[in-house]
Scaffold this motif. Structure first.
Motif, mmCIF file in Angstrom:
data_model
loop_
_atom_site.group_PDB
_atom_site.id
_atom_site.type_symbol
_atom_site.label_atom_id
_atom_site.label_comp_id
_atom_site.label_asym_id
_atom_site.label_seq_id
_atom_site.Cartn_x
_atom_site.Cartn_y
_atom_site.Cartn_z
ATOM 1 N N ARG A 65 -8.402 12.911 38.627
ATOM 2 C CA ARG A 65 -7.617 13.319 39.788
ATOM 3 C C ARG A 65 -6.464 12.362 40.045
ATOM 4 O O ARG A 65 -5.379 12.783 40.457
ATOM 5 C CB ARG A 65 -8.534 13.422 41.018
ATOM 6 N N VAL A 68 -3.908 13.417 37.745
ATOM 7 C CA VAL A 68 -3.253 14.643 38.198
ATOM 8 C C VAL A 68 -2.086 14.289 39.106
ATOM 9 O O VAL A 68 -0.995 14.879 39.017
ATOM 10 C CB VAL A 68 -4.262 15.559 38.933
ATOM 11 N N TYR A 71 0.676 12.978 36.954
ATOM 12 C CA TYR A 71 1.248 14.095 36.202
ATOM 13 C C TYR A 71 2.139 14.957 37.092
ATOM 14 O O TYR A 71 3.259 15.330 36.715
ATOM 15 C CB TYR A 71 0.109 14.921 35.609
ATOM 16 N N ALA A 72 1.660 15.258 38.321
ATOM 17 C CA ALA A 72 2.434 16.107 39.229
ATOM 18 C C ALA A 72 3.716 15.411 39.681
ATOM 19 O O ALA A 72 4.770 16.056 39.819
ATOM 20 C CB ALA A 72 1.585 16.484 40.432
ATOM 21 N N GLU A 75 6.322 15.681 37.169
ATOM 22 C CA GLU A 75 6.882 17.025 37.061
ATOM 23 C C GLU A 75 7.912 17.327 38.151
ATOM 24 O O GLU A 75 8.607 18.339 38.075
ATOM 25 C CB GLU A 75 5.746 18.063 37.149
ATOM 26 N N VAL A 316 -4.966 23.305 37.399
ATOM 27 C CA VAL A 316 -3.661 22.643 37.496
ATOM 28 C C VAL A 316 -2.849 23.042 36.267
ATOM 29 O O VAL A 316 -3.255 22.750 35.135
ATOM 30 C CB VAL A 316 -3.828 21.113 37.560
ATOM 31 N N PHE A 319 -2.025 20.670 32.931
ATOM 32 C CA PHE A 319 -2.680 19.362 32.935
ATOM 33 C C PHE A 319 -3.633 19.200 31.751
ATOM 34 O O PHE A 319 -3.781 18.105 31.212
ATOM 35 C CB PHE A 319 -3.436 19.161 34.253
ATOM 36 N N SER A 384 -8.972 18.600 42.103
ATOM 37 C CA SER A 384 -7.790 18.305 41.270
ATOM 38 C C SER A 384 -6.611 19.168 41.691
ATOM 39 O O SER A 384 -5.470 18.685 41.792
ATOM 40 C CB SER A 384 -8.111 18.541 39.789
ATOM 41 N N TYR A 385 -6.903 20.443 41.956
ATOM 42 C CA TYR A 385 -5.809 21.309 42.394
ATOM 43 C C TYR A 385 -5.338 20.922 43.787
ATOM 44 O O TYR A 385 -4.158 21.073 44.111
ATOM 45 C CB TYR A 385 -6.254 22.774 42.381
ATOM 46 N N TYR A 388 -2.865 18.164 43.216
ATOM 47 C CA TYR A 388 -1.622 18.747 42.690
ATOM 48 C C TYR A 388 -0.844 19.444 43.809
ATOM 49 O O TYR A 388 0.375 19.316 43.918
ATOM 50 C CB TYR A 388 -1.986 19.739 41.585
ATOM 51 N N GLN A 392 2.984 18.865 45.429
ATOM 52 C CA GLN A 392 3.959 19.949 45.553
ATOM 53 C C GLN A 392 4.479 20.081 46.974
ATOM 54 O O GLN A 392 5.662 20.358 47.209
ATOM 55 C CB GLN A 392 3.305 21.265 45.109
#
Length: 808
Positions: A65, A68, A71-72, A75, A316, A319, A384-385, A388, A392
Motif C-alpha cells: 500500500r 501504491v 506509484y500513484a 502517475e 489499482v 499497479f 490499496s484502492y 490510490y 487522485q
C-alpha cells in the motif's frame, strides 16, 4: 476568546514537539522520501512490532500500500509542478505515528508570540490505517490546517467536523457499517446478539453505535464485552480475560457474536475459539472480515459461519504490472528495506524460495525471498484502492487550486495551505458524486420516500421499496412498520389488513368430508333400524345383541364430529374433536370386545358357575369399565390442558387453527385405543377358524386392522402437518375409522338379514356346524383356545360326528 484559543493550540503544539524531540533518537522510523514542489505525507503500519508489544509481523500488504501511494504520485501529471512524498512506518503505534506526523509538519515558529506554526512543506497526509492512530494524527494535523486522508479508519468519531476539521477518508464511516450489521441480524430474524468491542476509537465507537442502533429494534443485546487496551499483551492477565470472554460466549444464548475490533484482537479470540472448539455464528466488522491472516488460521473452518462486511473492491490500474517490473526502477528506503529482508528469488537457491503456497499469509519472517509474481498476489483490492483514490483526490484538488490546464499550472510561491484542505474536500465530494471509480460511496446515498437502504455483501446499499410497513411522512424517508395484523402493499405505499384464513365450509375438502359424513349418518340410522327389526334373530345375538345399538350410537356420534372441523375455531368446543373422538371410538371397541367375549364363552359352557369368566360376561358392565378409562383420560385433557384456538401470523394472512398444547394426553388417548384394537385383533385373528357361520371373528379382525393402519398413517401427519388442511386431515381420519367399523363389522350382518334370510335361523347354524369338516388342526385350535368346547352341551349332538372324523 480568539486569543485564548490561539494560545491553547500553540501550547499543545509545543507539548507535542517537546515529547517527540526527546524520543527522536530512539527507534527512528522507517522512512521513504522524495523531494518535490509539493510533498504528500504518508503514514503506514508496515511493521506491527515495537518495543512495547509482542505482536510479530512485517506486513507485505501494507508495504505494498505504501508503494501504491508512490506509484500513484508518480502517475500525477501536473505541468511545471513536481510531486514528492514523505512516508513513515508507524508500526501501528500512536506514539510513533505522532512523532512521524511531527516530522512531516516540522517548521520554525516563534515561541514568544501566540501564533500558529509557520506553513509546513507537507501539504496533505495520507493515513493512518487504524482509527485510534488517526484520531491522534488528526489532532496534530488540524493545528497546521493540513488535510489528512485515511484509507481505512472508519470510526464514527472522526466524522465530527468540529473536532477534526481537516480529516477526510476514502471509506465510509462505521455509522453505515453498524446499520448494515443490524440489517443483517434482522434479515436472519436473529433475536439476541453478543457484542465484543475494544477500548479504542474503532471498537468503542463501533460497539456504541451498534448498541444505539439495536435499541431502535426488537433485537436483544445479551452482553457487550469491551476488550482492554493491553489485550494483545501475552501475559497471565490477558489469558484470564480471554478465558472469561470465551466462557461467556460458550454459555451465551445469543444467535450471533459480533466482533467489532481490530484484526489483531480477533486473531487472539478466534485462536482460542478454535482451540476450545467453539462453534457459533460470527459477524465480522470491516477490520478483519477480509483478513488473509485470519482466514488462513488452521481450523478456522470449524468455528461456525462467519458473515462479514468489506469495502467495495477495485483493482489499482497498472499497479500489478508495476510490481512485475520490480517497481520500474523506483528507489526508496522502504523498498530498499523490503528487498534487503526479502531479496529476489531469482538470485537465491531453489530451496530458499518462497512458493505460491505462502501467499495466503501476509506476514513472513526476514530473509525469505519472493518472486515478483508471488509478491503481486499480495495486492489487496480494498485498502490499496483507497490509497490510490486518496492520491487522485489530492491531484484533483491541486488542479483546481492551481488552475491547471493541459499545458501549465499557475505557480504561486505563497501557496495557501489553509485553502488546500477546503479544495481537497470539495474535490473529494466531487469525485464521490461524479466519478464511477468510487462507486463504494453509493453507501452514502439517501433513498426516496417509500424506500429504504438495503445493505449488500460488500457494504454498499441500494434503495429498494420498504420491505415492511409503509412510508410515513413524519419519519422522512424511513419505513414505518405495519401493525401485527397488517402487511405492506405491493409498492410499500400503505398497510393492508391481513386476511383471516381457515378451512372454509365451501372448500372442496370440507364439502367432500361433509358428504361422506352424511352418508355415514344415513347408513348408521338404516343399520339401526334393520337391527331393531331383527333384534330377536340369531345373527343380531351373535353381534352382541342390544350392545350393538350402543356401538351404532357411538358410530353416529363419530360421523357427526366431522362437522366440528370446518370453519373458524373461536371456542374451545371447536377444538374438542379429537378428544371427543377418543371417547366415541373407545365405546365402539369396547362393544366389539364384549362381543368377542361372548363368542369365547359360547364355546365354554362347562365353566364353573362362579368362575371369573362367567362374571365377566356382562357386556354393559364391560363396556362401562373399559370405556370409563378413556372417558377419564379425555375429560381430564379437556379440563386441564385442552386444545385451544390459535392465530398464526403469515405474510398476508392470519391462520386460525387449534393448537394441541398437550402431546401427552393425545398419545395417552391414542395409545389406549390402539392397545384395545391390537387386543381385539389378536383374539379375533386367532379365532377366525372357529365354525362360525357369520365369520364374526374374521370381520372384527379386518375392522381392527383397518383402524390400526389408518392411525399409523395419521399420527405422523397430525404431529408434523401445519397449515390450512390440518383439521381436514383430522376429520378424514375419524371418518375412515368409523367407516372401517361400520362396513367391516356391521354391514355384512345387515346384508344377511335383508338378502340371505335363510341363514338367519338356528337350524342353519346347526346344519353349518354339522357339515363342518373339522381337521385335526382345526380341532387342535378349537381345544387349545376353548378346551371345554368339545364336551359342552351345545356341542354334544355333534360329538359323534367329530369322533368319526377323528378316527378317519
Amino acid at each position: 476568546m480568539l486569543h485564548l484559543r490561539c494560545c491553547t493550540m500553540f501550547l499543545m503544539w509545543l507539548f507535542v514537539m517537546s515529547v517527540f524531540h526527546s524520543s527522536l533518537g530512539e527507534n527512528s522510523c522507517l522512512r521513504a522520501y522524495s523531494p518535490g514542489d509539493i510533498i504528500i505525507g504518508g503514514l503506514f503500519p508496515i511493521h506491527l512490532k515495537t518495543n512495547r508489544t509482542n505482536t510479530p509481523g512485517y506486513d507485505l500488504q501494507i508495504f505494498l500500500r505504501s508503494q501504491v501511494m508512490i506509484y500513484a504520485i508518480r502517475e500525477i501529471n501536473l505541468p511545471n509542478i513536481s510531486m514528492g512524498y514523505d512516508i513513515y512506518d508507524t508500526c501501528g503505534d500512536v506514539s510513533l505515528a505522532m512523532r512521524a506526523t511531527h516530522e512531516l509538519l516540522k517548521t520554525q515558529s516563534d515561541p514568544q508570540s501566540c501564533l500558529l506554526p509557520a506553513e509546513p512543506q507537507t501539504k496533505v497526509v495520507i493515513g493512518e490505517r487504524y482509527s485510534e492512530v488517526s484520531v491522534a494524527v488528526a489532532r496534530i494535523a488540524a493545528l497546521s490546517s493540513v488535510a489528512q486522508i485515511s484509507y481505512a479508519s472508519t470510526s464514527e468519531l472522526l466524522s465530527r467536523k468540529f473536532k477534526f476539521p481537516t480529516f477526510l477518508r476514502t471509506v465510509p464511516s462505521d455509522e453505515y457499517q453498524t446499520k448494515g450489521i443490524v440489517k443483517l441480524v434482522k434479515t436472519f430474524h436473529w433475536q439476541t446478539v453478543f457484542i465484543v468491542g475494544s477500548d479504542d476509537e474503532y471498537g468503542k465507537y463501533g460497539s456504541d453505535g451498534l448498541v444505539n442502533t439495536f435499541s431502535e429494534t426488537n433485537v436483544c443485546i445479551e452482553a457487550v464485552h469491551i476488550l482492554s487496551a493491553d489485550f494483545m499483551k501475552n501475559n497471565s492477565q490477558t489469558q484470564r480475560k480471554l478465558n472469561e470472554l470465551l466462557g461467556d460466549i460458550k454459555n451465551s444464548s445469543a444467535e450471533a457474536i459480533i466482533l467489532f475490533t481490530k484484526d489483531s484482537n480477533v486473531k487472539i479470540i478466534l485462536g482460542a475459539a478454535i482451540k476450545d472448539k467453539v462453534n457459533r455464528t460470527w459477524i465480522a466488522s470491516d477490520s478483519w472480515s477480509n483478513s488473509p491472516t485470519i482466514s488462513a488460521m488452521p481450523g478456522i473452518e470449524h468455528i461456525g459461519q462467519v458473515f462479514g462486511f468489506i469495502f467495495k473492491q477495485k483493482e489499482v490500474p497498472g499497479f500489478k504490472d508495476y510490481i512485475m517490473s520490480m517497481f520500474n526502477g523506483t528507489k526508496n528506503d522502504i523498498l530498499n528495506y523490503h528487498l534487503t529482508q526479502h531479496p529476489l528469488c531469482s538470485n537465491q537457491p531453489e530451496e530458499k524460495r518462497v512458493n505460491d503456497s505462502l501467499t495466503t499469509n501476509n506476514q513472513l519472517g526476514s530473509k525469505q525471498c519472493l518472486d515478483p509474481s508471488v509478491l503481486a498476489t499480495y495486492i489487496d483490492q480494498d485498502e490499496s484502492y483507497g490509497v490510490y483514490l486518496a492520491v487522485q483526490v489530492i491531484a484533483e484538488g491541486l488542479r483546481r487550486l492551481l488552475k491547471c490546464d493541459g499545458h501549465q499550472c499557475e505557480r504561486n510561491d505563497n501557496f495557501n495551505i489553509n485553502l488546500f484542505p477546503k479544495i481537497i474536500y470539495e474535490s473529494h465530494v466531487l469525485m464521490l458524486l461524479f466519478t464511477s471509480k468510487v462507486s463504494v460511496y453509493n453507501c452514502l446515498k439517501t433513498c426516496d420516500p417509500g424506500q429504504e437502504l438495503e445493505m449488500e455483501r460488500k457494504c454498499c446499499g441500494v434503495c429498494i421499496p420498504c420491505t415492511i410497513g409503509e412510508f410515513s411522512p413524519e419519519n422522512g424517508t424511513a419505513c414505518k412498520p405495519c401493525g401485527e395484523r397488517q402487511y405492506s402493499s405491493e409498492k410499500r405505499g400503505t398497510c393492508l389488513n391481513k386476511v383471516d384464513k381457515f378451512l372454509l365450509w365451501l372448500d372442496p375438502f370440507s364439502i367432500s368430508l361433509s358428504i361422506l359424513a352424511v352418508i355415514g349418518i344415513i347408513a348408521t340410522v338404516v343399520f339401526a333400524v334393520v337391527f331393531a327389526v331383527y333384534i330377536r334373530t340369531p345373527i343380531v345375538k351373535t353381534v352382541g345383541g342390544y350392545v350393538c345399538f350402543l356401538e351404532l350410537l357411538a358410530l353416529l356420534t363419530g360421523f357427526c364430529l366431522t362437522f366440528i372441523f370446518p370453519g373458524k375455531p373461536t371456542k374451545n368446543l371447536n377444538c374438542a374433536g379429537v378428544p371427543l373422538f377418543g371417547i366415541v371410538f373407545n365405546v365402539c371397541i369396547s362393544c366389539i370386545l364384549a362381543n368377542l367375549l361372548q363368542i369365547l364363552l359360547g364355546f365354554n359352557f362347562d365353566l364353573p358357575v362362579g368362575s371369573w369368566a362367567k362374571k365377566l360376561n356382562q357386556p354393559l358392565v364391560l363396556v362401562t369399565i373399559v370405556s370409563g378409562i378413556q372417558v377419564a383420560v379425555s375429560v381430564s385433557w379437556l379440563i386441564f390442558n385442552p386444545p385451544v384456538p390459535q392465530e398464526v401470523p403469515e405474510d398476508k394472512n392470519i391462520l386460525h387453527q387449534c393448537e394441541m398444547k398437550s402431546l401427552e394426553y393425545f398419545l395417552a388417548m391414542l395409545g389406549y385405543n390402539g392397545f384395545l384394537g391390537i387386543f381385539c385383533f389378536v383374539f379375533a385373528f386367532k379365532g377366525r377358524q372357529l365354525p362360525d357361520l357369520y365369520k364374526n371373528a374374521s370381520l372384527i379382525a379386518i375392522s381392527m386392522l383397518l383402524f390400526m393402519v389408518i392411525w399409523i398413517i395419521f399420527l405422523p401427519l397430525y404431529l408434523t402437518l401445519k397449515g390450512l388442511y390440518k383439521p381436514a386431515i383430522e376429520g378424514a381420519a375419524i371418518l375412515t375409522s368409523c367407516f372401517s367399523i361400520l362396513f367391516s363389522h356391521l354391514a355384512p350382518k345387515c346384508y344377511i338379514m335383508l338378502f340371505r334370510k335363510e341363514l338367519n335361523h338356528e337350524s342353519a347354524i346347526a346344519e353349518y356346524i354339522r357339515n363342518s369338516a373339522l381337521t385335526w388342526k382345526e380341532m387342535f385350535i378349537l381345544v387349545l383356545f376353548f378346551p371345554n368346547s368339545a364336551t359342552s352341551l351345545s356341542w354334544r349332538p355333534f360329538i359323534p360326528t367329530l369322533e368319526r372324523r377323528s378316527v378317519s
